[in-house]
Design a protein around this motif. Structure first.
Motif, PDB file in Angstrom:
ATOM      1  N   ALA A   1       0.829  -1.216   0.000  1.00 53.57           N
ATOM      2  CA  ALA A   1       0.000   0.000   0.000  1.00 53.57           C
ATOM      3  C   ALA A   1       0.860   1.261   0.000  1.00 53.57           C
ATOM      4  O   ALA A   1       0.604   2.194  -0.766  1.00 53.57           O
ATOM      5  N   LEU A   2       1.877   1.274   0.824  1.00 56.25           N
ATOM      6  CA  LEU A   2       2.736   2.457   0.899  1.00 56.25           C
ATOM      7  C   LEU A   2       3.578   2.629  -0.359  1.00 56.25           C
ATOM      8  O   LEU A   2       3.790   3.744  -0.828  1.00 56.25           O
ATOM      9  N   ASN A   3       4.059   1.524  -0.897  1.00 56.67           N
ATOM     10  CA  ASN A   3       4.887   1.578  -2.088  1.00 56.67           C
ATOM     11  C   ASN A   3       4.113   2.109  -3.295  1.00 56.67           C
ATOM     12  O   ASN A   3       4.704   2.699  -4.198  1.00 56.67           O
TER      13      ASN A   3
ATOM     14  N   ASP B   1       4.974   9.891  -3.465  1.00 53.65           N
ATOM     15  CA  ASP B   1       5.664  10.706  -2.457  1.00 53.65           C
ATOM     16  C   ASP B   1       5.920   9.978  -1.145  1.00 53.65           C
ATOM     17  O   ASP B   1       6.225  10.621  -0.143  1.00 53.65           O
ATOM     18  N   VAL B   2       5.760   8.661  -1.104  1.00 53.22           N
ATOM     19  CA  VAL B   2       6.091   7.877   0.084  1.00 53.22           C
ATOM     20  C   VAL B   2       7.232   6.939  -0.271  1.00 53.22           C
ATOM     21  O   VAL B   2       7.157   6.205  -1.256  1.00 53.22           O
TER      22      VAL B   2
ATOM     23  N   THR C   1       1.902   4.447  -3.086  1.00 52.60           N
ATOM     24  CA  THR C   1       1.494   5.812  -2.773  1.00 52.60           C
ATOM     25  C   THR C   1       2.572   6.797  -3.232  1.00 52.60           C
ATOM     26  O   THR C   1       3.727   6.688  -2.819  1.00 52.60           O
TER      27      THR C   1
END
Length: 94
Positions: free
Chosen positions: A19-21, A25-26, A23
């Motif tokens: 999920a973060l990957n 700018d994360v 997104t």
């Protein structure tokens, strides 16, 4: 935004990582599987955010969170997982 991800559960770590990957700018700068690694990576990478699963092996999580808060790295900490209210109250009272 730089993030340190600390999780011992493979399923949770994988879900959060994916999920973060995805997104914009994360950037996940490190993944930890113990409280010692969490502290070490936060000191080394100075992330804006740490996402921390309860139940990590090592020192009690509340102590680690207090240390991280005092060092001001990361600026934000998100704790995820199951919490037993009775155990938490006992730990806070120490």
């Amino acid at each position: 935004m730089n993030v340190v991800l600390a999780a011992h559960s493979r399923e949770l770590k994988t879900a959060l990582y994916l999920a973060l990957n995805a997104t914009p700018d994360v950037t996940i700068v490190a993944t930890a599987v113990s409280t010692a690694e969490l502290v070490s990576y936060c000191q080394a990478f100075q992330p804006e955010v740490a996402i921390v699963e309860t139940g990590l092996p090592g020192r009690p999580l509340l102590n680690v969170l207090e240390d991280l808060q005092q060092s001001r790295a990361p600026r934000r900490i998100l704790v995820v997982g199951e919490v037993d209210a009775t155990s938490l109250a006992k730990e806070v009272a120490k």
